[in-house]
Motif scaffolding. Sequence first.
Motif, PDB file in Angstrom:
ATOM      1  N   LYS A   3       0.761  -1.154  -0.265  1.00  0.00           N
ATOM      2  CA  LYS A   3       0.080   0.201  -0.377  1.00  0.00           C
ATOM      3  C   LYS A   3       0.443   1.222   0.260  1.00  0.00           C
ATOM      4  O   LYS A   3       2.300   1.352   0.515  1.00  0.00           O
ATOM      5  N   GLY A  40      -3.983   4.222  -7.067  1.00  0.00           N
ATOM      6  CA  GLY A  40      -5.175   2.594  -6.562  1.00  0.00           C
ATOM      7  C   GLY A  40      -3.477   1.518  -6.277  1.00  0.00           C
ATOM      8  O   GLY A  40      -2.547   1.757  -5.743  1.00  0.00           O
ATOM      9  N   GLU A  41      -4.671   0.580  -5.882  1.00  0.00           N
ATOM     10  CA  GLU A  41      -4.022  -1.333  -5.972  1.00  0.00           C
ATOM     11  C   GLU A  41      -3.926  -1.443  -6.608  1.00  0.00           C
ATOM     12  O   GLU A  41      -3.469  -2.622  -6.182  1.00  0.00           O
ATOM     13  N   SER A 228      -9.778   6.352  10.262  1.00  0.00           N
ATOM     14  CA  SER A 228     -10.300   5.716   8.922  1.00  0.00           C
ATOM     15  C   SER A 228     -10.044   6.307   7.915  1.00  0.00           C
ATOM     16  O   SER A 228     -10.590   5.512   6.780  1.00  0.00           O
ATOM     17  N   ASP A 286      -7.605  10.543   0.799  1.00  0.00           N
ATOM     18  CA  ASP A 286      -8.160   9.306   0.673  1.00  0.00           C
ATOM     19  C   ASP A 286      -7.931   8.426   0.071  1.00  0.00           C
ATOM     20  O   ASP A 286      -8.354   8.292  -1.530  1.00  0.00           O
ATOM     21  N   THR A 288      -7.832   4.825  -0.164  1.00  0.00           N
ATOM     22  CA  THR A 288      -8.204   3.218  -0.146  1.00  0.00           C
ATOM     23  C   THR A 288      -9.353   2.989  -1.114  1.00  0.00           C
ATOM     24  O   THR A 288      -9.867   3.901  -1.540  1.00  0.00           O
ATOM     25  N   GLY A 289     -10.059   1.737  -1.951  1.00  0.00           N
ATOM     26  CA  GLY A 289     -10.987   1.397  -2.254  1.00  0.00           C
ATOM     27  C   GLY A 289     -11.074   1.276  -3.506  1.00  0.00           C
ATOM     28  O   GLY A 289     -10.030   2.442  -4.122  1.00  0.00           O
ATOM     29  N   THR A 290     -12.169   1.879  -4.263  1.00  0.00           N
ATOM     30  CA  THR A 290     -11.884   1.986  -5.361  1.00  0.00           C
ATOM     31  C   THR A 290     -12.141   3.960  -5.947  1.00  0.00           C
ATOM     32  O   THR A 290     -12.096   3.703  -7.183  1.00  0.00           O
ATOM     33  N   ARG A 291     -12.786   4.410  -4.920  1.00  0.00           N
ATOM     34  CA  ARG A 291     -12.895   5.870  -5.349  1.00  0.00           C
ATOM     35  C   ARG A 291     -11.560   6.387  -4.045  1.00  0.00           C
ATOM     36  O   ARG A 291     -12.171   6.409  -3.000  1.00  0.00           O
ATOM     37  N   ARG A 292     -11.078   7.474  -4.803  1.00  0.00           N
ATOM     38  CA  ARG A 292      -9.543   7.539  -4.340  1.00  0.00           C
ATOM     39  C   ARG A 292     -10.404   9.234  -3.932  1.00  0.00           C
ATOM     40  O   ARG A 292     -10.462  10.146  -5.804  1.00  0.00           O
ATOM     41  N   GLN A 337     -11.296   7.373  -9.843  1.00  0.00           N
ATOM     42  CA  GLN A 337     -12.598   6.267 -10.172  1.00  0.00           C
ATOM     43  C   GLN A 337     -11.734   4.763 -10.675  1.00  0.00           C
ATOM     44  O   GLN A 337     -11.549   4.883 -11.544  1.00  0.00           O
TER      45      GLN A 337
END
Length: 695
Positions: A3, A40-41, A228, A286, A288-292, A337
Motif C-alpha cells: 500500500k 490505487g492498488e 478511517s 483518502d 483506499t478502495g476504488t474511489r480515492r 474512480q
Amino acid sequence: MTKRLLTTKSVMASSVLAPLMIASPLQAAPEILETLLVSGERTGTSGLHEQVMFKTDENFMPGARLDPAELLQHLPGVQVDSRSNYAQDTRISLRGFGARSAFGVRGIDLLVDGVPLSTPDGQGQLSSSLLDSIERVEVLRGPIASLYGNGAGGVIALQTAVPEYNNISASVIVGDPGLQRQLLQGEWQHNNVAARVQFANTDIDGERPHSRAERKQAGAQVFYRTDSGIDVLVKHDYSDDPLLQDPLGLTPAQWRNDPWQLNPAAETFDTRKSVAHQQTSISLRDNTGTRRWQASLWQGERDIVQYLGFSGDAITGSGGVVDLARDFSGASGTFTQSLDVLAMPVDISVGAELAQMQDHRRGYVNNNGEAGDLRRNDKGDLDSRDIYALVQMHPFETVMLYAGARHTSLDIDVQDFFTVSSPTGTIENPDDSGARQYREHSYAIGVNYTVVNAWEIFASSGRGYETPTLTEMAYKTNATGLNTELDAAINRQHEWGIRYRPSALGEVTLTQFLIETDNEIVVDQSLNGRTSFRNAAATERDGIELLARYPLGEQILVQFSAQQLDAEYSAGQWQGKTLPGVAARQYQLGVQWRPWVNDALIAGLQAQERARIFTADNNQVYAPAYTTFDFTLQGVYSLQQMSLPKTDIEWWIKLANITDENYVGSVVVNQSNGRAFEPALGRNFVAGIKFGYKF
C-alpha cells in the motif's frame, strides 16, 4: 503491491498534494509523483510512474545542500547553472525550458513534499527550501509533463525523509568560500503521528568582492493518519535572507583577465537583495478502495527588496530599487474512480484547481545604495482557474494507454498608481495600467508496453503552453507600461524510447524527443537587472538522452547521463541560430565505492563535461565548454564503544573542481551591457559533521 501511503500531486493539478507517509508503524513510500494521480492498488499493470526519473539519498553525493545542483546531477535533460551568486538563485532548465530566466526558475513546476513552489504564471525558486533532509528527487519531462498546466516544461519534485524514530541532531558545515552553516533538527514519531522541526543558519563570504550572503531558515511538518485511513499533512516553511549581495556579471574580457575581480557598479550602487518567504499548507487524502480523493489548501507570502546596478532616475523608468510584496494562495481537489470496462482495468481522474497571486511592486531611484524618489507603484493581480481529466486503460497486462487534457483560464490585471504630469499638463509618466486574459489548453496521449520483464518501450505526444509571468510582463523594451503584447508560447512535444529497469538501483533509459514551439517567449533585452521579453517566431528542439545507473556488485554504484540537444530558432530574425543559455551537449559520470559494503566509509568521484553556451540570440559570444571533477568522502561512526549507544556521528568532506578549472557557471541571456558571464567557483573544499542522538 505494498500500500502506498505517499500523497502525490496529480499530473493535471499543479497543486499541493503533500507526501503523507504515515502508517503504523511509519514507513516511507517509493515515489513522489507515483502514477501522477490519486494512485490505487492495481497489480500487474504498467503505470505512469515509470515515466519518472528519480534519485534517492543513497545516490546523492555529500554537500552543503545550498544548491539544488547537488541533488539533480546525473539526470538527463536537466541543466543546472550554478551562479555562485545567491542574489540571483540557481537557474534550472529542462530540455531548454527555463533557459531564458534572468533569475529563479521559469517554465518548470517545482514541488517540495508535494507543496508547489511555482506560482500560477509559472515562476518559482528553490532557494527558500531546506534541502538537508531530502531523500528523493523525481523529474518528469516530455508530453505528459505539459498536463501540469501553465509553464510546465517539466516537473521537479523533492521529498523529505520520513521520521522513523525520535531523534535530535546538530550539524556544522565549514569551507570555501568563507562558508559557515549550522543546522538543528528534531524528529518525533509515535504510532500514526510524526513531526519534524528544523532550524538552519548560513553565512557565506563569497569568492568575489561584494558577494556575501546570509540566510536563516526554519521548517515544521506534522503528519497524521486518522482511524478511517485519511492522511493529513500540515506544513510550514520560513526563510529570511537579510543580505544577499550581488557581484553582477563580467564581460568576456574581464572574465578572462580576472574572474574574481570587482564589478565597479556593484560597489557604486551597493547591489544586493533581501528576501522574506513563508508558506503554509494543509493536505488531506483518502487513498483506499476504488474511489480515492485528495484536497489541498496553501497560502504564502514573499517580500523582496533588491538594489540593481543603476540609478533608474528617469521619470519614465521603474527605478533602480525593487520593493515587491507578494501574496499567493490556492486550493485543489482530485477524485479518481477505478473500474473495469469489459474486463479492462480503467482509472478515471477529474479535478479542479483555483490559485491567485497579488504583487504590490514599488520602484525607487538607487542613490548609490540608498532608496530615493518613487518611480513605480503598481498592483498586479493574477487569478487562475483550471479543470482537468486523465484516463488510464490497461487493455492487456503488458500495455497501458493514457490520455489527458487540461484547460486553464488565467487573468492578469495591473493597476498603475504612479502617474506624473508637468505643470503645463504634459504627461511625463502615463498611466501604465493594463490587463490580459489567457485561455489555453493542453493534452497528452501515450502508450507504455512491457516487452519482457524489466524491459519497456514507450511513446507519447502532446500539446502544452506557457504564458508569460507577471514579472516578464513588467517591462517593455522601448516604452512604458505592461507588456500585454506577449502571447502564450505553444509547444508540441513528441518522445519515444526504451527502458530497462531490473531493480530499484539499476536502470538504463534511452529517449529521443522533438519539441516545436510557436511564439516562444525569449529575452528581448537585459540591462542592469531590468529584463524585457518578446515572442520569437518559432523554435525547435530535438535531442537524445541516456540515463544509466547500475550497481557493480555490492560495493560500487555507477551513474552516467548524456544528452544531446539541438535547440534553434526555426523562423524569424534569428532563424538557424542556437537558443542562448542552452548547452548542446552535457555528460555526467558518478562513481560511489563502499569498501565495507556499509555506510562506515563511502568514496565518490564525479565528472561533468558541458558544451559551450551562447549568451545572446546573435550567437556572437559564448561561454566556453568545460570539464570538472569532484571528489568526496563520507561515513557514519557509532559512539557505542564510548558508552553512548544512541549517538552517531556522520561526517563528510568534498573537494570540488579538483583541477581548478576557470569556467562560467551561468550566463545572463541577452545582457545588453555585455556583462553576461557569472564565474563559477574555482577549486574549493567543504566539510561537514553531524551529531545525532536517538531517544
